[in-house]
Design an enzyme around this catalytic site. Structure first.
Site, PDB file in Angstrom:
ATOM      1  CD  GLU A   1      -2.714   2.561  -3.677  1.00 19.84           C
ATOM      2  OE1 GLU A   1      -3.315   3.648  -3.608  1.00 19.84           O
ATOM      3  OE2 GLU A   1      -3.085   1.552  -3.053  1.00 19.84           O
ATOM      4  CG  HIS A   2       0.108   6.273  -0.613  1.00 21.09           C
ATOM      5  ND1 HIS A   2      -0.410   7.378   0.040  1.00 21.09           N
ATOM      6  CD2 HIS A   2      -0.805   5.282  -0.437  1.00 21.09           C
ATOM      7  CE1 HIS A   2      -1.576   7.062   0.586  1.00 21.09           C
ATOM      8  NE2 HIS A   2      -1.837   5.790   0.306  1.00 21.09           N
TER       9      HIS A   2
ATOM     10  CG  HIS B   1      -1.702   1.244   1.392  1.00 18.55           C
ATOM     11  ND1 HIS B   1      -1.367   2.204   2.326  1.00 18.55           N
ATOM     12  CD2 HIS B   1      -2.785   1.729   0.742  1.00 18.55           C
ATOM     13  CE1 HIS B   1      -2.215   3.204   2.245  1.00 18.55           C
ATOM     14  NE2 HIS B   1      -3.091   2.954   1.298  1.00 18.55           N
TER      15      HIS B   1
ATOM     16  CD  GLU C   1      -5.047   5.494   3.048  1.00 18.62           C
ATOM     17  OE1 GLU C   1      -5.589   4.459   2.609  1.00 18.62           O
ATOM     18  OE2 GLU C   1      -4.065   6.025   2.489  1.00 18.62           O
TER      19      GLU C   1
END
Length: 462
Positions: free
Chosen positions: A93-94, A90, A170
């Protein structure tokens, strides 16, 4: 990020299909006659081929509007995170939005927005995907930019700490600030184990997010972001000849390189904890969750996967379901449902949930849930229940054809976990073939086995 598969894509559509018949949900309607069944044909009629570097390309042509969607799936998600570094997939991904040799940091999204399009990405347990939706003539632009970061993402070291703060924020907003989200995360860890690939949160445990380095992300990129481990799905107003030429021009230049396939440890055969009870001062209502370790289309008794989807629907999908009748209509619960997704790379879970009505004792609700399931396991569902579930689910599949993003999400999701496109293309036909006996057998094989965890989230005063 939420897991996006064929079943989750269709869930809303199936609910819409069922809504007009809610008043007759309890009626024992017969199954549609064979004469009324439309001939079997693929949902999308997708075409696929492979480039010389190993990249699989899929086209689902759709001329309803002059737009296109491009999705690039990598066959690696949160379950591929290395031990002690949950959240790497994840986090990467950023960082993939931080630039590539010919696209500056942040420029990708700015250019898509200037063209009136949109772009984003998501990480699930099994895949990481990047997507854009633009006017059809702008397809070369988004292919060129996506291929550029595919071939050589920069992952700048000086951007890691600032993006780590974004990821942690987040996590705070989506998980840490919500009693229910914290409980659901803890429940999954209780079922599978907090350091197993099914039990770790996709976003990562906070202390492990803080420990992730640029080298961790670069190693993940080098290991999994290779052409042979990726699937490009394009849907919309583009023909095969044009897409073949564009894919060769842009993605054909991405060099082939060795990379690793999934190499996961076997999922646990028994729950990590049989019971979890959490009391939270900020919880507004109680929540019961029960989950059973279950086979999928790729692991275990795969023949049970489709019957389990039918069983989950008739057990707990809205009005007309067994749980709604036993819990909501009797005043024991304000909501209740069941879920199962067989499209997973490895074992998955069959889940039941219920929110008790205020003043109903947890023990009473749990007993009612167990009694409802026990009756179904003993007697099996009725032919009418199975027929209704098949109708509603397949209606959802047909309604999904109108959704612009349905084809790439559904096709890319199955192909990226090693399943053939036929799983999606001919799903309604396969669904119609599911029998009452198969549903009963699958339900008994999974829910009668002692492989489940029961969890309660309770308000502090409960």
């Amino acid at each position: 990020m939420p897991r996006l598969t064929r079943r989750t894509t269709l869930a809303a559509a199936a609910a819409l299909a069922a809504a007009p018949a809610a008043a007759q949900a309890q009626a024992q309607a017969p199954a549609a006659s064979p004469a009324a069944t439309p001939p079997d044909r693929p949902l999308f009629g997708a075409k696929q081929w492979q480039l010389s570097n190993g990249l699989r390309v899929v086209l689902a042509e759709n001329r309803r509007a002059p737009v296109v969607a491009q999705y690039l799936f990598y066959a690696a998600g949160g379950a591929e995170d290395p031990a002690g570094r949950s959240g790497v997939a994840h986090f990467l991904e950023h960082m993939m939005f931080k630039g590539s040799p010919n696209v500056a940091n942040g420029e990708f999204s700015r250019r898509v927005a200037r063209e009136g399009g949109n772009d984003n990405a998501f990480t699930s347990r099994d895949v990481t995907a990047y997507f854009q939706q633009v006017e059809a003539s702008r397809l070369p632009l988004i292919m060129r930019m996506e291929a550029d970061r595919f071939a050589a993402a920069i992952i700048p070291a000086d951007q890691v700490e600032s993006e780590r703060n974004v990821v942690l924020e987040e996590r705070r907003q989506r998980t840490d600030s919500s009693a229910r989200a914290r409980f659901q995360e803890a429940f999954r860890a209780a079922l599978w184990g907090p350091q197993t690939w099914p039990g770790r949160p996709i976003i990562g445990w906070e202390d492990e997010i803080r420990a992730i380095t640029r080298d961790d992300m670069a190693a993940f990129y080098d290991r999994f972001y290779a052409p042979h481990n990726a699937t490009l799905v394009v849907s919309g107003a583009v023909d095969e000849a044009t897409l073949r030429a564009l894919a060769e021009e842009h993605y054909g230049r991405v060099p082939a390189r060795p990379g690793a396939a999934r190499d996961r440890a076997r999922a646990p055969s028994a729950p990590h904890e049989a019971r979890l009870v959490r009391r939270e001062p900020t919880a507004r209502e109680a929540l019961l969750i029960q989950a059973w370790i279950a086979p999928s289309l790729t692991a275990g008794e795969t023949r049970h996967a489709l019957p389990l989807e039918v069983f989950a629907h008739l057990l707990g999908s809205g009005q007309g379901s067994r749980l709604h009748a036993a819990l909501v209509e009797t005043g024991l619960a304000v909501s209740a449902g069941a879920s199962y997704d067989g499209e997973a790379a490895g074992e998955t879970e069959f889940m039941v949930y219920a929110v008790p009505r205020r003043g109903v004792e947890p023990e009473r609700l749990e007993a009612a849930v167990n009694a409802t399931i026990a009756t179904l396991l003993q007697d099996g569902p009725t032919e009418a229940e199975v027929a209704r579930a098949r109708r509603q689910l397949s209606s959802g599949a047909l309604l999904a054809l109108d959704g612009f993003g349905a084809a790439p999400r559904m096709l890319g999701g199955v192909l990226a976990i090693g399943l053939p496109a036929e799983v999606v293309e001919f799903w309604p036909a396969r669904l119609r073939a599911v029998t009452r006996a198969q549903v009963t057998e699958a339900a008994r094989a999974v829910l009668a086995a002692p492989r489940h965890t029961t969890g309660w989230l309770l308000p502090e005063a409960a």
